[in-house]
Design a protein around this motif. Structure first.
Motif, PDB file in Angstrom:
ATOM      1  N   LEU A  23      -8.045  -0.827  -0.441  1.00  0.00           N
ATOM      2  CA  LEU A  23      -8.887  -1.414   1.112  1.00  0.00           C
ATOM      3  C   LEU A  23      -7.955  -2.482   1.913  1.00  0.00           C
ATOM      4  N   GLY A  24      -7.615  -3.336   1.112  1.00  0.00           N
ATOM      5  CA  GLY A  24      -6.678  -4.786   1.788  1.00  0.00           C
ATOM      6  C   GLY A  24      -7.017  -5.061   2.595  1.00  0.00           C
ATOM      7  N   ARG A  25      -7.250  -5.975   3.397  1.00  0.00           N
ATOM      8  CA  ARG A  25      -7.333  -7.309   4.435  1.00  0.00           C
ATOM      9  C   ARG A  25      -8.560  -7.013   4.962  1.00  0.00           C
ATOM     10  N   GLY A  26      -8.234  -5.880   6.044  1.00  0.00           N
ATOM     11  CA  GLY A  26      -9.379  -6.017   7.042  1.00  0.00           C
ATOM     12  C   GLY A  26     -10.371  -4.715   6.476  1.00  0.00           C
ATOM     13  N   GLY A  27     -10.614  -4.293   5.130  1.00  0.00           N
ATOM     14  CA  GLY A  27     -11.309  -3.416   4.610  1.00  0.00           C
ATOM     15  C   GLY A  27     -11.536  -2.022   4.991  1.00  0.00           C
ATOM     16  N   LEU A  28     -12.898  -1.197   4.814  1.00  0.00           N
ATOM     17  CA  LEU A  28     -12.670  -0.081   4.907  1.00  0.00           C
ATOM     18  C   LEU A  28     -12.099   0.139   6.405  1.00  0.00           C
ATOM     19  N   PRO A  29     -12.631  -0.676   7.445  1.00  0.00           N
ATOM     20  CA  PRO A  29     -12.473  -0.370   8.644  1.00  0.00           C
ATOM     21  C   PRO A  29     -11.223  -0.499   9.621  1.00  0.00           C
ATOM     22  N   GLU A  30     -10.544  -1.772   8.453  1.00  0.00           N
ATOM     23  CA  GLU A  30      -9.528  -1.969   9.191  1.00  0.00           C
ATOM     24  C   GLU A  30      -7.893  -0.565   8.940  1.00  0.00           C
ATOM     25  N   MET A  31      -8.821  -0.007   7.943  1.00  0.00           N
ATOM     26  CA  MET A  31      -7.906   1.066   7.485  1.00  0.00           C
ATOM     27  C   MET A  31      -8.177   2.501   8.136  1.00  0.00           C
ATOM     28  N   VAL A  32      -9.930   2.498   8.790  1.00  0.00           N
ATOM     29  CA  VAL A  32      -9.871   3.650   9.379  1.00  0.00           C
ATOM     30  C   VAL A  32      -9.522   3.787  10.782  1.00  0.00           C
ATOM     31  N   ARG A  33      -9.507   2.705  11.645  1.00  0.00           N
ATOM     32  CA  ARG A  33      -8.600   2.136  12.484  1.00  0.00           C
ATOM     33  C   ARG A  33      -6.974   2.465  12.587  1.00  0.00           C
ATOM     34  N   THR A  34      -6.177   2.296  11.878  1.00  0.00           N
ATOM     35  CA  THR A  34      -4.951   1.703  10.968  1.00  0.00           C
ATOM     36  C   THR A  34      -4.652   4.431  11.343  1.00  0.00           C
ATOM     37  N   ILE A  35      -5.340   4.722  10.302  1.00  0.00           N
ATOM     38  CA  ILE A  35      -5.283   5.589  10.176  1.00  0.00           C
ATOM     39  C   ILE A  35      -5.735   6.789  11.120  1.00  0.00           C
ATOM     40  N   VAL A  48      -4.080  19.882  16.191  1.00  0.00           N
ATOM     41  CA  VAL A  48      -5.144  19.978  14.957  1.00  0.00           C
ATOM     42  C   VAL A  48      -6.345  18.622  15.315  1.00  0.00           C
ATOM     43  N   THR A  49      -7.332  19.304  15.221  1.00  0.00           N
ATOM     44  CA  THR A  49      -8.370  18.522  15.611  1.00  0.00           C
ATOM     45  C   THR A  49      -9.459  18.424  14.728  1.00  0.00           C
ATOM     46  N   GLY A  50     -10.008  17.253  14.891  1.00  0.00           N
ATOM     47  CA  GLY A  50     -11.044  16.932  13.740  1.00  0.00           C
ATOM     48  C   GLY A  50     -11.725  16.193  13.487  1.00  0.00           C
ATOM     49  N   PHE A  51     -12.464  15.956  12.785  1.00  0.00           N
ATOM     50  CA  PHE A  51     -13.650  14.413  12.915  1.00  0.00           C
ATOM     51  C   PHE A  51     -13.921  13.555  11.523  1.00  0.00           C
ATOM     52  N   LEU A  52     -14.248  12.582  11.321  1.00  0.00           N
ATOM     53  CA  LEU A  52     -13.433  11.711  10.316  1.00  0.00           C
ATOM     54  C   LEU A  52     -14.793  10.795  10.727  1.00  0.00           C
ATOM     55  N   VAL A  53     -15.189  11.638   9.021  1.00  0.00           N
ATOM     56  CA  VAL A  53     -16.257   9.861   8.733  1.00  0.00           C
ATOM     57  C   VAL A  53     -16.189   9.258   7.595  1.00  0.00           C
ATOM     58  N   ALA A  54     -16.688   7.790   7.833  1.00  0.00           N
ATOM     59  CA  ALA A  54     -16.196   6.980   6.740  1.00  0.00           C
ATOM     60  C   ALA A  54     -16.746   6.123   6.635  1.00  0.00           C
ATOM     61  N   GLY A  55     -17.361   5.423   5.266  1.00  0.00           N
ATOM     62  CA  GLY A  55     -18.156   4.351   4.579  1.00  0.00           C
ATOM     63  C   GLY A  55     -18.452   4.764   2.785  1.00  0.00           C
ATOM     64  N   GLU A  56     -18.980   3.387   2.492  1.00  0.00           N
ATOM     65  CA  GLU A  56     -18.958   2.836   1.780  1.00  0.00           C
ATOM     66  C   GLU A  56     -17.558   3.020   0.356  1.00  0.00           C
ATOM     67  N   GLY A  57     -16.768   3.618   0.817  1.00  0.00           N
ATOM     68  CA  GLY A  57     -15.782   3.203   0.504  1.00  0.00           C
ATOM     69  C   GLY A  57     -15.307   4.802   0.086  1.00  0.00           C
ATOM     70  N   ARG A  58     -15.516   5.992   0.806  1.00  0.00           N
ATOM     71  CA  ARG A  58     -15.730   7.172   1.241  1.00  0.00           C
ATOM     72  C   ARG A  58     -15.241   7.606   2.652  1.00  0.00           C
ATOM     73  N   HIS A 107     -16.493   8.180  12.956  1.00  0.00           N
ATOM     74  CA  HIS A 107     -18.249   8.062  12.835  1.00  0.00           C
ATOM     75  C   HIS A 107     -18.059   6.974  11.386  1.00  0.00           C
ATOM     76  N   GLN A 108     -18.581   5.156  11.473  1.00  0.00           N
ATOM     77  CA  GLN A 108     -18.010   4.586  10.108  1.00  0.00           C
ATOM     78  C   GLN A 108     -19.920   4.480   9.834  1.00  0.00           C
ATOM     79  N   ILE A 109     -20.230   4.930   8.799  1.00  0.00           N
ATOM     80  CA  ILE A 109     -21.685   4.505   8.365  1.00  0.00           C
ATOM     81  C   ILE A 109     -22.077   3.478   8.127  1.00  0.00           C
ATOM     82  N   VAL A 110     -23.124   3.339   8.754  1.00  0.00           N
ATOM     83  CA  VAL A 110     -24.021   1.462   8.902  1.00  0.00           C
ATOM     84  C   VAL A 110     -25.776   2.551   8.673  1.00  0.00           C
ATOM     85  N   ALA A 111     -25.889   1.080   8.272  1.00  0.00           N
ATOM     86  CA  ALA A 111     -27.645   1.913   7.746  1.00  0.00           C
ATOM     87  C   ALA A 111     -28.453   2.388   8.801  1.00  0.00           C
TER      88      ALA A 111
END
Length: 148
Positions: A23-35, A48-58, A107-111
Motif C-alpha cells: 500500500l505504501g505511504r498514501g494507503g489504499l486511497p493513493e493507490m486507487v488514485r494512481t491506478i 475498455v470501460t469499467g468500474f472499480l470498487v476498493a476498500g478494506e485492502g481489496r 468507488h471507495q468503500i465507506v462506513a
C-alpha cells in the motif's frame, strides 16, 4: 454510465477480485488514485470501460470491451505488483456495455456502504467470495451513486 448500449461483435465482460499489495505511504486511497489515472488513459486507447470498487485492502473490478483488449488489460493487472490473490469471478461475451461512458470510474468503500454490502450477503468488503450476480449488484449499486 449504467445505460446499456449496442456493442460490437467480440465484446466481453470480465469481473475479478484481488487484494491490494504494498500500500505504501498514501494507503489504499493513493493507490486507487494512481491506478485510476493510468487506467483512464490506457482504457481510452483500448476501448475498455469499467468500474472499480476498493476498500478494506481489496478490489472488485469490472472490465468490458473488445475481447483482446480486455484480456491484455487483465494480464497487465495480474502482473501488477499492487494486486495479489487475483480471482476471476466471471468472464464472457456480452451484447452491451454496463459502464459505457466510463473508461474507468471508482468507488471507495465507506462506513455508509454497509447496507449495500449486507444486500449481497457480506458483513465486510470481501468480494472474492461473490458470484457474478452479487458482484454485478455491488458494482451497479455503487456506480449508480456516482450518477447523482
Amino acid at each position: 454510465m449504467l445505460e446499456f448500449d449496442d456493442a460490437p461483435k467480440g465484446l466481453v465482460r470480465l469481473i475479478y477480485a484481488s487484494r491490494a499489495q504494498e500500500l505504501g505511504r498514501g494507503g489504499l486511497p493513493e493507490m486507487v488514485r494512481t491506478i485510476l489515472l493510468k487506467s483512464i488513459q490506457n482504457n481510452r486507447m483500448a476501448a475498455v470501460t469499467g468500474f472499480l470498487v476498493a476498500g478494506e485492502g481489496r478490489f472488485l473490478q469490472l472490465l468490458e470491451g473488445p475481447a483482446g483488449e480486455v484480456e491484455q488489460t487483465f494480464e497487465r493487472i495480474r502482473r501488477d505488483d499492487r494486486h495479489g490473490d487475483v480471482q476471476v469471478i466471471s468472464r464472457g461475451a456480452v451484447e452491451r456495455r454496463m459502464f459505457r461512458d466510463w473508461n474507468m470510474a471508482q468507488h471507495q468503500i465507506v462506513a455508509a456502504d454497509r447496507s449495500v454490502l449486507t444486500k449481497v450477503g457480506l458483513t465486510a468488503f470481501t468480494p472474492d467470495g461473490l458470484d457474478e450476480a452479487r458482484a454485478v449488484t455491488l458494482l451497479t449499486t455503487f456506480g449508480a451513486q456516482h450518477l447523482r
